[in-house]
Design an enzyme around this catalytic site. Sequence first.
Site, PDB file in Angstrom:
ATOM      1  N   CYS A   1       0.861  -1.187   0.000  1.00 32.19           N
ATOM      2  CA  CYS A   1       0.000   0.000   0.000  1.00 32.19           C
ATOM      3  C   CYS A   1       0.891   1.228   0.000  1.00 32.19           C
ATOM      4  O   CYS A   1       2.059   1.142  -0.390  1.00 32.19           O
ATOM      5  CB  CYS A   1      -0.991  -0.030   1.170  1.00 32.19           C
ATOM      6  SG  CYS A   1      -0.232  -0.072   2.802  1.00 32.19           S
TER       7      CYS A   1
ATOM      8  N   ASN B   1       2.271   1.400   4.354  1.00 32.32           N
ATOM      9  CA  ASN B   1       2.572   0.130   5.040  1.00 32.32           C
ATOM     10  C   ASN B   1       2.241   0.212   6.535  1.00 32.32           C
ATOM     11  O   ASN B   1       2.900  -0.401   7.368  1.00 32.32           O
ATOM     12  CB  ASN B   1       4.033  -0.300   4.827  1.00 32.32           C
ATOM     13  CG  ASN B   1       4.342  -1.740   5.236  1.00 32.32           C
ATOM     14  OD1 ASN B   1       5.452  -2.065   5.617  1.00 32.32           O
ATOM     15  ND2 ASN B   1       3.371  -2.622   5.165  1.00 32.32           N
TER      16      ASN B   1
ATOM     17  N   ASP C   1      -8.380   3.851   1.119  1.00 34.49           N
ATOM     18  CA  ASP C   1      -7.361   4.205   2.103  1.00 34.49           C
ATOM     19  C   ASP C   1      -8.071   4.756   3.346  1.00 34.49           C
ATOM     20  O   ASP C   1      -8.712   5.797   3.270  1.00 34.49           O
ATOM     21  CB  ASP C   1      -6.465   5.276   1.468  1.00 34.49           C
ATOM     22  CG  ASP C   1      -5.362   5.729   2.383  1.00 34.49           C
ATOM     23  OD1 ASP C   1      -5.379   5.324   3.559  1.00 34.49           O
ATOM     24  OD2 ASP C   1      -4.494   6.484   1.920  1.00 34.49           O
TER      25      ASP C   1
ATOM     26  N   CYS D   1      -1.484   0.686   7.341  1.00 32.72           N
ATOM     27  CA  CYS D   1      -2.925   0.388   7.473  1.00 32.72           C
ATOM     28  C   CYS D   1      -3.317  -0.870   6.687  1.00 32.72           C
ATOM     29  O   CYS D   1      -3.520  -1.942   7.259  1.00 32.72           O
ATOM     30  CB  CYS D   1      -3.780   1.571   7.009  1.00 32.72           C
ATOM     31  SG  CYS D   1      -3.643   3.021   8.059  1.00 32.72           S
ATOM     32  N   ARG D   2      -3.428  -0.735   5.370  1.00 32.50           N
ATOM     33  CA  ARG D   2      -4.006  -1.828   4.581  1.00 32.50           C
ATOM     34  C   ARG D   2      -3.081  -3.031   4.435  1.00 32.50           C
ATOM     35  O   ARG D   2      -3.471  -4.174   4.709  1.00 32.50           O
ATOM     36  CB  ARG D   2      -4.414  -1.302   3.189  1.00 32.50           C
ATOM     37  CG  ARG D   2      -5.543  -0.313   3.223  1.00 32.50           C
ATOM     38  CD  ARG D   2      -5.673   0.472   1.940  1.00 32.50           C
ATOM     39  NE  ARG D   2      -4.551   1.391   1.745  1.00 32.50           N
ATOM     40  CZ  ARG D   2      -4.374   2.162   0.682  1.00 32.50           C
ATOM     41  NH1 ARG D   2      -5.258   2.110  -0.301  1.00 32.50           N
ATOM     42  NH2 ARG D   2      -3.334   2.961   0.596  1.00 32.50           N
ATOM     43  N   SER D   3      -1.841  -2.785   3.992  1.00 38.87           N
ATOM     44  CA  SER D   3      -0.969  -3.945   3.717  1.00 38.87           C
ATOM     45  C   SER D   3      -0.560  -4.720   4.988  1.00 38.87           C
ATOM     46  O   SER D   3      -0.462  -5.946   4.924  1.00 38.87           O
ATOM     47  CB  SER D   3       0.243  -3.559   2.872  1.00 38.87           C
ATOM     48  OG  SER D   3       1.056  -2.606   3.503  1.00 38.87           O
TER      49      SER D   3
HETATM   50  P1  4NP Z   1      -1.818   2.740   4.028  1.00 38.43           P
HETATM   51  O1  4NP Z   1      -2.497   4.083   4.578  1.00 38.43           O
HETATM   52  O2  4NP Z   1      -1.272   3.088   2.660  1.00 38.43           O
HETATM   53  O3  4NP Z   1      -2.974   1.777   3.959  1.00 38.43           O
HETATM   54  O4  4NP Z   1      -0.763   2.356   5.021  1.00 38.43           O
HETATM   55  C1  4NP Z   1      -1.839   5.316   4.633  1.00 38.43           C
HETATM   56  C2  4NP Z   1      -0.991   5.586   5.666  1.00 38.43           C
HETATM   57  C3  4NP Z   1      -0.346   6.812   5.741  1.00 38.43           C
HETATM   58  C4  4NP Z   1      -0.575   7.756   4.758  1.00 38.43           C
HETATM   59  C5  4NP Z   1      -1.427   7.490   3.711  1.00 38.43           C
HETATM   60  C6  4NP Z   1      -2.057   6.253   3.646  1.00 38.43           C
HETATM   61  N1  4NP Z   1       0.066   9.045   4.852  1.00 38.43           N
HETATM   62  O5  4NP Z   1      -0.170   9.878   3.982  1.00 38.43           O
HETATM   63  O6  4NP Z   1       0.860   9.257   5.771  1.00 38.43           O
END
Ligand code: 4NP
Length: 140
Positions: free
Chosen positions: A3, A6, A111, A8-10
């Site tokens: 993602c 790294n 997201d 939340c989703r992954s």
């Molecule tokens: P992820 O979510 O891609 O599912 O881990 C996010 C975590 C942090 C951010 C964006 C999406 N950020 O912009 O910091």
Amino acid sequence: MVCLGNICRSPLAHAILEKNTSDIIFVDSAGTSNYHIDSLPDSRMIEKGKEYGYDLTKLRARQFQEEDFKKFDLILAMDNDNYKHLIKMVKNPDDLQKVKLFLSNDQDVPDPYFGKADGFEAVYKIINEECQRLANKLDV
Ligand code: 4NP
């Protein structure tokens, strides 16, 4: 499992798939960004995982590296932006076919990072359903 951050989703997909497949399948996760390197998963996702029996607290965020194309047979992007990012990193044309979207219906996993708490429940359901499908498909 890839993602953006790294956190939340992954990591959730990582934990679910790892727990539901045998040891012969090596599961890992990474982010395309460098925003959260070495961080724990987001506390809201840690809580959501815990609620459903998955421990995310041993995971730490890392950034996807070019060597990962060699190390892994299948690289699944959580959304189209991350898919495009990975495709741009490909140097060896044979690696292109390793990169796919995580959801078999080719949709993005939303997201949840900037959204409300109930977004984490929705994302859990989406990721869990796909992981169960993947585990059945991959495991021997
Ligand atoms: P992820 O979510 O891609 O599912 O881990 C996010 C975590 C942090 C951010 C964006 C999406 N950020 O912009 O910091």
